[in-house]
Scaffold this motif. Sequence first.
Motif, PDB file in Angstrom:
ATOM      1  N   GLY A 101     -12.437   3.762  -2.654  1.00 50.17           N
ATOM      2  CA  GLY A 101     -12.467   2.563  -1.834  1.00 50.17           C
ATOM      3  C   GLY A 101     -12.460   1.303  -2.680  1.00 50.17           C
ATOM      4  O   GLY A 101     -11.809   0.308  -2.344  1.00 50.17           O
ATOM      5  N   VAL A 102     -13.176   1.342  -3.807  1.00 48.94           N
ATOM      6  CA  VAL A 102     -13.200   0.197  -4.721  1.00 48.94           C
ATOM      7  C   VAL A 102     -11.813  -0.011  -5.316  1.00 48.94           C
ATOM      8  O   VAL A 102     -11.307  -1.137  -5.360  1.00 48.94           O
ATOM      9  N   SER A 103     -11.169   1.069  -5.765  1.00 48.64           N
ATOM     10  CA  SER A 103      -9.815   0.966  -6.332  1.00 48.64           C
ATOM     11  C   SER A 103      -8.824   0.476  -5.285  1.00 48.64           C
ATOM     12  O   SER A 103      -7.986  -0.383  -5.567  1.00 48.64           O
ATOM     13  N   ALA A 104      -8.913   1.011  -4.086  1.00 48.88           N
ATOM     14  CA  ALA A 104      -8.012   0.603  -3.011  1.00 48.88           C
ATOM     15  C   ALA A 104      -8.230  -0.867  -2.654  1.00 48.88           C
ATOM     16  O   ALA A 104      -7.273  -1.608  -2.414  1.00 48.88           O
ATOM     17  N   VAL A 112      -6.448  -1.543   4.693  1.00 49.14           N
ATOM     18  CA  VAL A 112      -7.088  -0.472   3.927  1.00 49.14           C
ATOM     19  C   VAL A 112      -7.744   0.460   4.921  1.00 49.14           C
ATOM     20  O   VAL A 112      -8.449   0.012   5.825  1.00 49.14           O
ATOM     21  N   GLU A 113      -7.493   1.767   4.778  1.00 52.34           N
ATOM     22  CA  GLU A 113      -8.079   2.763   5.677  1.00 52.34           C
ATOM     23  C   GLU A 113      -8.687   3.904   4.881  1.00 52.34           C
ATOM     24  O   GLU A 113      -8.049   4.425   3.966  1.00 52.34           O
ATOM     25  N   GLU A 114      -9.910   4.257   5.253  1.00 52.84           N
ATOM     26  CA  GLU A 114     -10.576   5.415   4.660  1.00 52.84           C
ATOM     27  C   GLU A 114     -10.135   6.659   5.426  1.00 52.84           C
ATOM     28  O   GLU A 114     -10.182   6.681   6.653  1.00 52.84           O
ATOM     29  N   ARG A 115      -9.691   7.670   4.708  1.00 48.10           N
ATOM     30  CA  ARG A 115      -9.325   8.960   5.299  1.00 48.10           C
ATOM     31  C   ARG A 115     -10.222  10.038   4.699  1.00 48.10           C
ATOM     32  O   ARG A 115     -11.023   9.767   3.811  1.00 48.10           O
ATOM     33  N   SER A 122      -6.232   4.704   1.798  1.00 48.59           N
ATOM     34  CA  SER A 122      -4.854   4.218   1.789  1.00 48.59           C
ATOM     35  C   SER A 122      -4.808   2.696   1.910  1.00 48.59           C
ATOM     36  O   SER A 122      -5.686   2.082   2.514  1.00 48.59           O
ATOM     37  N   VAL A 123      -3.774   2.137   1.315  1.00 48.17           N
ATOM     38  CA  VAL A 123      -3.496   0.707   1.407  1.00 48.17           C
ATOM     39  C   VAL A 123      -2.063   0.574   1.898  1.00 48.17           C
ATOM     40  O   VAL A 123      -1.164   1.247   1.385  1.00 48.17           O
ATOM     41  N   GLU A 124      -1.856  -0.264   2.894  1.00 49.19           N
ATOM     42  CA  GLU A 124      -0.505  -0.538   3.390  1.00 49.19           C
ATOM     43  C   GLU A 124      -0.286  -2.034   3.392  1.00 49.19           C
ATOM     44  O   GLU A 124      -1.213  -2.810   3.648  1.00 49.19           O
ATOM     45  N   VAL A 157      -5.196   6.315  -2.947  1.00 41.49           N
ATOM     46  CA  VAL A 157      -6.138   6.619  -4.022  1.00 41.49           C
ATOM     47  C   VAL A 157      -6.978   7.802  -3.559  1.00 41.49           C
ATOM     48  O   VAL A 157      -7.650   7.726  -2.529  1.00 41.49           O
ATOM     49  N   ARG A 158      -6.900   8.920  -4.298  1.00 43.35           N
ATOM     50  CA  ARG A 158      -7.640  10.129  -3.927  1.00 43.35           C
ATOM     51  C   ARG A 158      -9.137   9.933  -4.108  1.00 43.35           C
ATOM     52  O   ARG A 158      -9.570   9.285  -5.048  1.00 43.35           O
ATOM     53  N   LYS A 159      -9.919  10.569  -3.230  1.00 40.39           N
ATOM     54  CA  LYS A 159     -11.370  10.528  -3.342  1.00 40.39           C
ATOM     55  C   LYS A 159     -11.887  11.560  -4.328  1.00 40.39           C
ATOM     56  O   LYS A 159     -12.909  11.362  -4.950  1.00 40.39           O
ATOM     57  N   VAL A 160     -11.184  12.658  -4.469  1.00 42.15           N
ATOM     58  CA  VAL A 160     -11.596  13.732  -5.369  1.00 42.15           C
ATOM     59  C   VAL A 160     -10.538  13.876  -6.450  1.00 42.15           C
ATOM     60  O   VAL A 160      -9.348  13.945  -6.155  1.00 42.15           O
TER      61      VAL A 160
END
Length: 92
Positions: A5-8, A24-27, A32-34, A75-78
């Motif tokens: 989330g910080v990177s996004a 910005v959306e958390e999945r 994701s950033v659009e 940006v992947r979380k894991v």
Amino acid sequence: MPASGVSAAAIAARLSAVGLPTRVEERAGFTSVEAELPESLSAEVWREVLEVVAEADRFGLHATSLSGRTLWAVVRKVVPTAGDAGGPSHQR
């Protein structure tokens, strides 16, 4: 906020700084950033945009005649394990 989330958020802020409205959306597994792209961008802005999205794990451009052009970055979380680092098309 997770590291993704910080990177996004940083990617979104830099895209906003060049005048692109972003979302910005958390999945579940990524953030994701659009950004909607205008009809034309200067070469200088394109270079900055590409430099920014290169910081993401994946990025692309979705363009249609109905909805225009949307730049996306993920940006992947894991962090993937060593065996998964190449993705599904990676040959071992």
